[in-house]
Design a protein around this motif. Structure first.
Motif, mmCIF file in Angstrom:
data_model
loop_
_atom_site.group_PDB
_atom_site.id
_atom_site.type_symbol
_atom_site.label_atom_id
_atom_site.label_comp_id
_atom_site.label_asym_id
_atom_site.label_seq_id
_atom_site.Cartn_x
_atom_site.Cartn_y
_atom_site.Cartn_z
ATOM 1 N N LEU A 125 0.859 -1.128 0.004
ATOM 2 C CA LEU A 125 0.081 0.017 -0.096
ATOM 3 C C LEU A 125 0.802 1.270 -0.124
ATOM 4 C CD1 LEU A 125 -3.023 1.323 0.347
ATOM 5 C CD2 LEU A 125 -2.625 1.251 2.619
ATOM 6 N N THR A 126 0.654 2.057 -0.928
ATOM 7 C CA THR A 126 1.355 3.151 -0.936
ATOM 8 C C THR A 126 0.150 4.328 -0.869
ATOM 9 O OG1 THR A 126 2.914 2.486 -2.539
ATOM 10 C CG2 THR A 126 2.875 4.818 -2.199
ATOM 11 N N VAL A 127 0.509 5.250 0.228
ATOM 12 C CA VAL A 127 -0.459 6.363 0.574
ATOM 13 C C VAL A 127 0.397 7.741 0.409
ATOM 14 C CG1 VAL A 127 -1.964 7.446 2.377
ATOM 15 C CG2 VAL A 127 -1.527 5.061 2.291
ATOM 16 N N THR A 128 0.018 8.843 -0.591
ATOM 17 C CA THR A 128 0.719 9.912 -0.867
ATOM 18 C C THR A 128 -0.241 11.020 -0.345
ATOM 19 O OG1 THR A 128 1.526 8.847 -2.699
ATOM 20 C CG2 THR A 128 1.471 11.357 -2.597
ATOM 21 N N VAL A 129 0.496 11.827 0.480
ATOM 22 C CA VAL A 129 -0.102 13.031 1.133
ATOM 23 C C VAL A 129 0.263 14.373 0.900
ATOM 24 C CG1 VAL A 129 -0.685 14.136 3.510
ATOM 25 C CG2 VAL A 129 -0.687 11.871 3.338
ATOM 26 N N PRO A 130 0.104 14.963 -0.225
ATOM 27 C CA PRO A 130 0.473 16.199 -0.706
ATOM 28 C C PRO A 130 0.882 17.024 0.477
ATOM 29 C CG PRO A 130 -1.314 15.571 -2.016
ATOM 30 C CD PRO A 130 -1.320 14.867 -0.611
ATOM 31 N N LYS A 131 1.832 18.072 0.189
ATOM 32 C CA LYS A 131 1.920 19.368 1.242
ATOM 33 C C LYS A 131 1.173 20.456 0.749
ATOM 34 C CE LYS A 131 6.950 17.884 2.490
ATOM 35 N NZ LYS A 131 8.373 18.215 2.422
ATOM 36 N N VAL A 132 0.858 21.096 1.516
ATOM 37 C CA VAL A 132 0.504 22.677 1.202
ATOM 38 C C VAL A 132 1.315 23.473 0.837
ATOM 39 C CG1 VAL A 132 -1.081 24.584 2.328
ATOM 40 C CG2 VAL A 132 -1.454 21.917 3.003
ATOM 41 N N PRO A 133 1.331 24.073 -0.264
ATOM 42 C CA PRO A 133 2.492 24.869 -0.729
ATOM 43 C C PRO A 133 2.676 26.059 0.494
ATOM 44 C CG PRO A 133 0.593 25.064 -2.249
ATOM 45 C CD PRO A 133 0.343 24.050 -1.046
ATOM 46 N N PRO A 134 3.849 26.379 0.847
ATOM 47 C CA PRO A 134 4.147 27.517 1.662
ATOM 48 C C PRO A 134 3.456 28.669 1.037
ATOM 49 C CG PRO A 134 6.170 26.821 0.386
ATOM 50 C CD PRO A 134 5.166 25.895 0.238
ATOM 51 N N PRO A 135 3.013 29.488 2.110
ATOM 52 C CA PRO A 135 2.525 30.834 1.672
ATOM 53 C C PRO A 135 3.536 31.489 1.194
ATOM 54 C CG PRO A 135 2.522 30.625 3.850
ATOM 55 C CD PRO A 135 3.239 29.289 3.343
ATOM 56 N N GLU A 136 3.137 32.541 0.254
ATOM 57 C CA GLU A 136 3.851 33.292 -0.456
ATOM 58 C C GLU A 136 4.348 34.397 0.437
ATOM 59 O OE1 GLU A 136 3.987 34.256 -4.557
ATOM 60 O OE2 GLU A 136 3.232 32.257 -5.108
ATOM 61 N N PRO A 137 5.773 34.780 0.429
ATOM 62 C CA PRO A 137 5.884 35.693 1.408
ATOM 63 C C PRO A 137 5.117 37.108 0.893
ATOM 64 C CG PRO A 137 8.001 35.138 -0.144
ATOM 65 C CD PRO A 137 6.686 34.445 -0.260
ATOM 66 N N LYS A 138 4.992 37.898 1.801
ATOM 67 C CA LYS A 138 4.167 39.293 1.729
ATOM 68 C C LYS A 138 5.072 40.126 1.243
ATOM 69 C CE LYS A 138 0.050 38.307 4.499
ATOM 70 N NZ LYS A 138 -0.956 38.641 5.289
ATOM 71 N N LYS A 139 4.624 41.036 0.173
ATOM 72 C CA LYS A 139 5.494 42.094 -0.290
ATOM 73 C C LYS A 139 5.441 43.263 0.967
ATOM 74 C CE LYS A 139 5.691 40.755 -4.913
ATOM 75 N NZ LYS A 139 5.368 41.068 -6.041
ATOM 76 N N PRO A 140 6.328 44.082 1.052
ATOM 77 C CA PRO A 140 6.088 45.178 1.917
ATOM 78 C C PRO A 140 5.128 45.924 1.254
ATOM 79 C CG PRO A 140 8.319 45.086 1.286
ATOM 80 C CD PRO A 140 7.763 43.942 0.530
ATOM 81 N N LYS A 141 4.370 46.614 2.281
ATOM 82 C CA LYS A 141 3.286 47.528 1.621
ATOM 83 C C LYS A 141 3.964 48.978 2.064
ATOM 84 C CE LYS A 141 -1.463 48.818 2.418
ATOM 85 N NZ LYS A 141 -2.808 48.466 3.117
ATOM 86 N N THR A 142 4.031 49.785 0.872
ATOM 87 C CA THR A 142 4.462 51.141 1.219
ATOM 88 C C THR A 142 3.098 52.017 1.595
ATOM 89 O OG1 THR A 142 6.218 50.576 -0.438
ATOM 90 C CG2 THR A 142 5.758 53.079 0.454
ATOM 91 N N ILE A 143 3.496 52.805 2.567
ATOM 92 C CA ILE A 143 2.362 53.722 3.029
ATOM 93 C C ILE A 143 2.837 55.126 2.905
ATOM 94 C CG2 ILE A 143 1.126 54.664 5.005
ATOM 95 C CD1 ILE A 143 1.011 51.499 4.548
ATOM 96 N N GLU A 144 1.994 55.763 2.029
ATOM 97 C CA GLU A 144 2.471 57.275 1.762
ATOM 98 C C GLU A 144 2.405 58.046 2.762
ATOM 99 O OE1 GLU A 144 0.447 60.836 -1.015
ATOM 100 O OE2 GLU A 144 -0.258 58.890 -1.444
ATOM 101 N N VAL A 145 3.509 58.820 2.853
ATOM 102 C CA VAL A 145 3.562 59.703 4.028
ATOM 103 C C VAL A 145 3.044 61.011 3.633
ATOM 104 C CG1 VAL A 145 5.007 61.039 5.797
ATOM 105 C CG2 VAL A 145 5.395 58.319 4.937
ATOM 106 N N LYS A 146 2.085 61.752 4.005
ATOM 107 C CA LYS A 146 1.312 63.036 3.696
ATOM 108 C C LYS A 146 1.951 64.094 4.506
ATOM 109 C CE LYS A 146 -2.830 60.889 2.318
ATOM 110 N NZ LYS A 146 -3.999 60.759 2.319
ATOM 111 N N VAL A 147 2.097 65.308 3.904
ATOM 112 C CA VAL A 147 2.658 66.488 4.604
ATOM 113 C C VAL A 147 1.310 67.089 5.584
ATOM 114 C CG1 VAL A 147 3.503 68.874 4.600
ATOM 115 C CG2 VAL A 147 4.302 66.840 2.874
ATOM 116 N N ALA A 148 1.755 67.439 6.540
ATOM 117 C CA ALA A 148 0.414 67.957 7.614
ATOM 118 C C ALA A 148 0.179 69.481 7.412
ATOM 119 C CB ALA A 148 0.457 67.446 8.934
#
Length: 164
Positions: free
Chosen positions: A141-164
């Motif tokens: 008997l051969t039982v194959t259990v696939p792996k869940v692909p690792p989550p993609e690394p999140k890209k840094p989110k750039t926050i706009e800095v406004k002048v007050a």
């Protein structure tokens, strides 16, 4: 006023309250099914391999047909594989002939294991329990259990800095 027990009554009460050693052993003894399952797990060899995209479990299940093998997921992450091998049966024999022949048969040697085959494996967190496949070929008997692909690394989110 002091309340006292007479000695015979006290010893009777004490003996009723204390559980004899034999009784305690029986109460704490493992159940028959637990012992059978433990033996089945000890006598069912398995190879476990990890590939980049899956886990593969290979078990010898001699004498079992695919429909006699049960592959299940218990408690969300426990892979349970079981089956039972019975003494050889001759499907072409009529029932009465088989019973008569079995009554006359005497084992001279019995080395092939009969009974329950079982193994349980706790799957790692990255196992995809919803995509398991099982194939039985030539008693293996051969039982194959696939792996869940690792989550993609999140890209840094750039926050706009406004002048007050």
């Amino acid at each position: 006023m002091e309340f006292t027990f007479d000695q015979p009554l006290l010893s009777t009460v004490q003996s009723l309250l204390s559980v004899p050693d034999e009784m305690e052993k029986l109460l704490n003894a493992p159940t028959r099914s637990y012992v059978q399952d433990t033996k089945a797990m000890a006598y069912t060899p398995a190879d476990v391999k990890e590939y980049p995209s899956s886990f593969v479990f290979v078990l010898d299940m001699p004498g079992l047909k695919a429909e006699d093998i049960k592959v299940q997921i218990e408690n969300g992450n426990v892979l349970s594989i079981s089956g039972e091998r019975k003494r050889d049966e001759h499907p072409r024999q009529k029932e009465k002939e088989k019973e008569k022949e079995e009554a006359e048969a005497k084992y001279l040697r019995m080395e092939r294991r009969v009974g329950k085959l079982m193994r349980k494996f706790t799957l790692p967190e990255n196992a995809n329990a919803d995509a398991i496949s099982a194939v039985c070929q030539d008693g293996v008997l051969t039982v194959t259990v696939p792996k869940v692909p690792p989550p993609e690394p999140k890209k840094p989110k750039t926050i706009e800095v406004k002048v007050a």
